[in-house]
Design a protein around this motif. Structure first.
Motif, PDB file in Angstrom:
ATOM      1  N   ARG A 101       0.806  -1.231   0.000  1.00  0.00           N
ATOM      2  CA  ARG A 101       0.000   0.000   0.000  1.00  0.00           C
ATOM      3  C   ARG A 101       0.841   1.285   0.000  1.00  0.00           C
ATOM      4  N   PRO A 102       1.923   1.346   0.791  1.00  0.00           N
ATOM      5  CA  PRO A 102       2.686   2.612   0.807  1.00  0.00           C
ATOM      6  C   PRO A 102       3.469   2.883  -0.478  1.00  0.00           C
ATOM      7  N   LEU A 103       3.541   1.925  -1.384  1.00  0.00           N
ATOM      8  CA  LEU A 103       4.392   2.096  -2.571  1.00  0.00           C
ATOM      9  C   LEU A 103       3.789   2.999  -3.634  1.00  0.00           C
ATOM     10  N   THR A 104       2.487   3.196  -3.594  1.00  0.00           N
ATOM     11  CA  THR A 104       1.831   3.954  -4.662  1.00  0.00           C
ATOM     12  C   THR A 104       0.554   4.613  -4.143  1.00  0.00           C
ATOM     13  N   LYS A 105       0.209   5.721  -4.804  1.00  0.00           N
ATOM     14  CA  LYS A 105      -1.048   6.390  -4.451  1.00  0.00           C
ATOM     15  C   LYS A 105      -2.172   5.967  -5.391  1.00  0.00           C
ATOM     16  N   LYS A 106      -1.844   5.115  -6.352  1.00  0.00           N
ATOM     17  CA  LYS A 106      -2.852   4.695  -7.319  1.00  0.00           C
ATOM     18  C   LYS A 106      -3.987   3.920  -6.638  1.00  0.00           C
ATOM     19  N   VAL A 107      -5.113   3.870  -7.339  1.00  0.00           N
ATOM     20  CA  VAL A 107      -6.311   3.219  -6.810  1.00  0.00           C
ATOM     21  C   VAL A 107      -6.077   1.714  -6.639  1.00  0.00           C
ATOM     22  N   PHE A 108      -6.310   1.214  -5.431  1.00  0.00           N
ATOM     23  CA  PHE A 108      -6.242  -0.234  -5.204  1.00  0.00           C
ATOM     24  C   PHE A 108      -7.610  -0.850  -5.520  1.00  0.00           C
ATOM     25  N   ASP A 109      -7.619  -1.568  -6.624  1.00  0.00           N
ATOM     26  CA  ASP A 109      -8.828  -2.169  -7.190  1.00  0.00           C
ATOM     27  C   ASP A 109      -8.816  -3.648  -6.775  1.00  0.00           C
TER      28      ASP A 109
END
Ligand code: DX5
Ligand code: ZN
Length: 216
Positions: free
Chosen positions: A55-63
């Motif tokens: 989770r901390p690796l990216t701000k992209k949407v977790f789908d």
């Protein structure tokens, strides 16, 4: 606009963090996370600790695509791991209206996925309260399978319902999508494309994503 949601099921797990950063920098809008429980589908993938770790690796949407029996049991935990969209299977939940309402009450986007043989008609009355419909274009459980052609008909049916009841609906398609069929999928009405093998193949993430966009 077409959103890309690369499925990390096809990533090289020995370098998962690095590959997520690469799909992020290559412009993927969503990260597709396939959770399999060995009961709803004949395979087990990964669960909470992995999602929490990335989770901390990216701000992209977790789908987050739950291929899990009775998913209502786990909604709170998936929210705690940082899911932005939670998609549950129509076939896995007897009280799906309740579970969708619950997900939405927590301020998270909610989706329903349909297996290839499950008719779109069954979710007609839910379309207006959903954020996303996920049409499976393979039988869920494994990456790298062949696209099932009749899914195109189902995408068109969802598109029609969306125009009538929910123009904002995300229409996601998952399974066997590559350069040869992506255009047909989008022309049928899809606006979120899941791609596993065709993105991570050959450790060529940036080029693969570019090629997929280019043929649209
Ligand atoms: C299948 C999963 C898919 C899968 C897609 O059960 O839901 O998301 O990873 O992989 P490809 O694109 O290789 O078919
Ligand atoms: Zn999936």
């Amino acid at each position: 606009m077409v959103v890309f949601s690369p499925s990390i099921l096809a990533a090289d797990f020995t370098r998962l963090g690095e590959q997520i950063t690469r799909v992020d920098e290559a412009g993927a809008e969503f990260i597709h996370i396939d959770v399999m429980d060995g009961a709803f589908v004949p395979n087990i993938s990964f669960g909470f600790p992995i999602i929490k770790a990335i989770r901390p690796l990216t701000k992209k949407v977790f789908d987050v695509h739950l291929m899990v029996e009775e998913p209502a049991r786990y909604i709170d935990e998936f929210i705690a791991t940082g899911a932005d969209i939670i998609t549950i299977h129509y076939e896995a939940d007897r009280h799906i209206d309740r579970t969708i309402s619950y997900i939405k009450s927590k301020g998270i986007k909610a989706g329903i996925s349909l297996n290839p043989a499950t008719p779109v008609e069954l979710i007609k009355h839910l379309i207006s309260k959903l954020d996303m419909v996920l049409i499976m274009s393979v039988n869920p459980g494994f990456g790298g399978q062949k696209f099932i052609d009749y899914s195109l008909e189902k995408i068109k049916e969802v598109k029609e319902l969306s125009e009538k009841y929910n123009p904002e609906l995300l229409i996601e398609v998952d399974g066997g999508i590559d350069k040869s069929n992506i255009k047909k999928v989008v022309d049928s009405g899809a606006n979120v494309i899941v791609a596993g093998s065709s993105v991570f193949n050959g450790d060529n993430i940036e080029n693969n994503l570019m090629e997929l966009r280019r043929v649209l």
